[in-house]
Structures are given as structure tokens and as C-alpha cells.
Scaffold this motif. Structure first.
Motif, PDB file in Angstrom:
ATOM      1  N   GLY A 108       0.761  -1.233   0.000  1.00  0.00           N
ATOM      2  CA  GLY A 108       0.000   0.000   0.000  1.00  0.00           C
ATOM      3  C   GLY A 108       0.794   1.286   0.000  1.00  0.00           C
ATOM      4  O   GLY A 108       0.212   2.363   0.130  1.00  0.00           O
ATOM      5  N   MET A 109       2.109   1.234  -0.160  1.00  0.00           N
ATOM      6  CA  MET A 109       2.903   2.467  -0.146  1.00  0.00           C
ATOM      7  C   MET A 109       2.533   3.348  -1.319  1.00  0.00           C
ATOM      8  O   MET A 109       2.331   2.873  -2.444  1.00  0.00           O
ATOM      9  N   PHE A 110       2.430   4.671  -1.066  1.00  0.00           N
ATOM     10  CA  PHE A 110       2.135   5.637  -2.114  1.00  0.00           C
ATOM     11  C   PHE A 110       3.434   6.222  -2.666  1.00  0.00           C
ATOM     12  O   PHE A 110       4.411   6.416  -1.922  1.00  0.00           O
ATOM     13  N   TYR A 111       3.395   6.563  -3.978  1.00  0.00           N
ATOM     14  CA  TYR A 111       4.546   7.172  -4.632  1.00  0.00           C
ATOM     15  C   TYR A 111       4.079   8.382  -5.442  1.00  0.00           C
ATOM     16  O   TYR A 111       3.201   8.264  -6.294  1.00  0.00           O
ATOM     17  N   LEU A 112       4.652   9.542  -5.130  1.00  0.00           N
ATOM     18  CA  LEU A 112       4.385  10.770  -5.862  1.00  0.00           C
ATOM     19  C   LEU A 112       5.594  11.054  -6.739  1.00  0.00           C
ATOM     20  O   LEU A 112       6.717  11.204  -6.235  1.00  0.00           O
ATOM     21  N   ASN A 113       5.381  11.094  -8.053  1.00  0.00           N
ATOM     22  CA  ASN A 113       6.474  11.313  -9.015  1.00  0.00           C
ATOM     23  C   ASN A 113       7.616  10.318  -8.806  1.00  0.00           C
ATOM     24  O   ASN A 113       8.797  10.654  -8.932  1.00  0.00           O
ATOM     25  N   GLY A 114       7.258   9.087  -8.476  1.00  0.00           N
ATOM     26  CA  GLY A 114       8.247   8.034  -8.298  1.00  0.00           C
ATOM     27  C   GLY A 114       8.919   7.997  -6.949  1.00  0.00           C
ATOM     28  O   GLY A 114       9.712   7.088  -6.682  1.00  0.00           O
ATOM     29  N   GLU A 115       8.604   8.949  -6.068  1.00  0.00           N
ATOM     30  CA  GLU A 115       9.220   9.008  -4.751  1.00  0.00           C
ATOM     31  C   GLU A 115       8.203   8.598  -3.687  1.00  0.00           C
ATOM     32  O   GLU A 115       7.049   9.030  -3.732  1.00  0.00           O
ATOM     33  N   PRO A 116       8.610   7.769  -2.693  1.00  0.00           N
ATOM     34  CA  PRO A 116       7.649   7.370  -1.648  1.00  0.00           C
ATOM     35  C   PRO A 116       7.182   8.569  -0.843  1.00  0.00           C
ATOM     36  O   PRO A 116       7.958   9.491  -0.563  1.00  0.00           O
ATOM     37  N   ILE A 117       5.901   8.555  -0.497  1.00  0.00           N
ATOM     38  CA  ILE A 117       5.338   9.661   0.282  1.00  0.00           C
ATOM     39  C   ILE A 117       4.294   9.113   1.247  1.00  0.00           C
ATOM     40  O   ILE A 117       3.530   8.202   0.907  1.00  0.00           O
ATOM     41  N   ARG A 118       4.292   9.630   2.459  1.00  0.00           N
ATOM     42  CA  ARG A 118       3.294   9.260   3.461  1.00  0.00           C
ATOM     43  C   ARG A 118       2.262  10.382   3.561  1.00  0.00           C
ATOM     44  O   ARG A 118       2.627  11.560   3.657  1.00  0.00           O
ATOM     45  N   LEU A 119       1.000   9.999   3.542  1.00  0.00           N
ATOM     46  CA  LEU A 119      -0.073  10.986   3.635  1.00  0.00           C
ATOM     47  C   LEU A 119      -0.320  11.316   5.099  1.00  0.00           C
ATOM     48  O   LEU A 119      -0.579  10.433   5.915  1.00  0.00           O
ATOM     49  N   ARG A 120      -0.248  12.597   5.429  1.00  0.00           N
ATOM     50  CA  ARG A 120      -0.484  13.078   6.785  1.00  0.00           C
ATOM     51  C   ARG A 120      -1.604  14.111   6.702  1.00  0.00           C
ATOM     52  O   ARG A 120      -1.417  15.182   6.118  1.00  0.00           O
ATOM     53  N   GLY A 121      -2.757  13.788   7.265  1.00  0.00           N
ATOM     54  CA  GLY A 121      -3.848  14.736   7.104  1.00  0.00           C
ATOM     55  C   GLY A 121      -5.027  14.455   7.995  1.00  0.00           C
ATOM     56  O   GLY A 121      -4.904  13.817   9.043  1.00  0.00           O
TER      57      GLY A 121
END
Length: 231
Positions: free
Chosen positions: A75-88
């Protein structure tokens, strides 16, 4: 630059609505991120001979957003190929009120306050909202999730209408780089809330959501889709 092959193959306009597709190259484009929310504007003019008939413009950003469903943990997310954690956090309507009141200074403050609190993401809960909300999130670099307005059940008689509204929803958000996730229902209730004669069962909703997937992928291939938000 317009694909040269498009100019070589002119298409006649017939009665009714027309859809023309062509490619535009953006060499070495700048990518949209929450830290650098770079945006482009597309401007279109329609001429009949020497007469200008119509003009339109649309703002958009260039980015990719995917979810890895094969990794461990999954389930890891990737923004523009870079891993990103959603904090919100979830939002429940204050940003809509800002737009309804025409108080865009307050909308800007609300988004910037979220970022000052180390958020990079809003789940705009159980509804699409006005395009102005997404537009300011585009400009200020806050990612969003757009939910189809379903909470726990779906009426059996509303399947076709739901498909129509699903396409409207994706057309609302598809040019907004801030919107990275789409979901269809919040928390499906067991046994159709004990009213299976009125509401779809979970298995039936999943069949309908597979159709939603095809509609959304046709209109907007670059988004993460979650059938259910609550599980």
C-alpha cells in the motif's frame, strides 16, 4: 507543440457535440509537488476562418501518483516516483462554506493552517466540492481525496444514475493535480442495513464499482482508486 499528424488529418465537425483528441508535448516539464506546486495553463481558441468563435482556458499540473499493491507492507504511495506518506485529516464542510461565502482569504488560511500543522493531505469526506477548493489546493500544494457521496448503502434502483455521477465526479477533479485519490463509499453496512430488498449487498456494490473503475480509468488514468474508505 501540437502533434503534426493532427494537422495532416483534418476532421469535419458534424451536428451535435464533437470530441477531438491530440497530443501536446511539454519538454522537460516541471512536476507538481506539495513543496513546489508548479502549474501550467492551457489556452484554446476556436476560429471559423478569420472569425474568433470561442476561447477557453484550463489550469493543470504534471505529476504521477500510484499505490504499490505488491510490496511488503502493501500500500505504499509514490508521488512522481518518490515514496510519500499521507499526513492529514477529514474535512466536513468548512472549505465549502468559504467558497459559498466568497471568503477566499479564509480558504487560503485554512489550507495554509493545515500545512503549518504538518499536513500534506485532506480527505474531503463523502462528497466532491466546488472546483475553487481544488484550485486553491493546487496552488498551495495540499493533496486531496475526493469521495463519491455514499455513506453506507446504495439503493438498487440508482445504479445507472450512480455511474453517470461517477463520470461527473472524475471530470470535476481530473485536471487538478492536488487530487490524488478517489473512493466510492465510506463504510458499507452489513447485509445492506438488513434491507436487501432496497439496497445492494456488498458483493453487488463491488460489481458496480468495477464498472466505476472502467469509467474513471477512461476519463482519468492517473489516480489511485479505493473502492471503500472505511476498510
Amino acid at each position: 507543440t501540437v502533434d503534426p499528424s493532427f494537422k495532416e488529418k483534418p476532421l469535419a465537425a458534424m451536428h451535435g457535440k464533437q470530441v477531438y483528441k491530440f497530443s501536446i508535448e511539454i519538454p522537460e516539464c516541471r512536476l507538481w509537488t506539495p513543496q513546489t506546486p508548479w502549474l501550467y495553463q492551457l489556452q484554446v481558441a476556436l476560429h471559423s476562418g478569420c472569425e474568433l468563435c470561442d476561447v477557453a482556458e484550463s489550469t493543470f499540473g504534471m505529476r504521477s501518483f500510484v499505490q504499490d499493491l505488491s510490496s511488503e507492507p502493501k500500500g505504499m504511495f509514490y508521488l512522481n516516483g518518490e515514496p510519500i506518506r499521507l499526513r492529514g485529516a477529514n474535512t466536513m464542510g468548512f472549505e465549502q462554506l468559504d467558497v459559498m461565502r466568497g471568503d477566499f482569504d479564509q480558504l487560503i488560511d485554512d489550507i495554509l493552517l493545515a500545512k503549518l500543522c504538518n499536513m500534506n493531505f485532506w480527505r474531503i469526506t463523502q462528497r466532491p466540492v466546488q472546483s475553487e477548493v481544488y484550485r486553491y489546493c493546487d496552488k498551495l500544494g495540499l493533496m486531496t481525496q475526493c469521495d463519491f457521496p455514499l455513506f453506507g448503502v446504495m439503493r438498487r434502483t440508482m445504479g445507472c444514475e450512480a455511474m453517470r455521477q461517477a463520470e461527473e465526479m472524475i471530470r470535476l477533479v481530473r485536471n487538478h493535480p492536488c487530487n490524488v485519490i478517489l473512493t466510492y463509499i465510506n463504510e458499507p453496512w452489513k447485509n445492506a442495513r438488513n434491507e436487501p430488498h432496497r439496497h445492494m449487498l456488498r458483493s453487488e456494490m463491488e460489481d458496480l464499482f468495477e464498472i466505476f473503475d472502467k469509467i474513471l480509468r477512461y476519463n482519468h488514468p492517473d489516480c489511485v482508486i479505493k473502492h471503500v474508505d472505511g476498510d
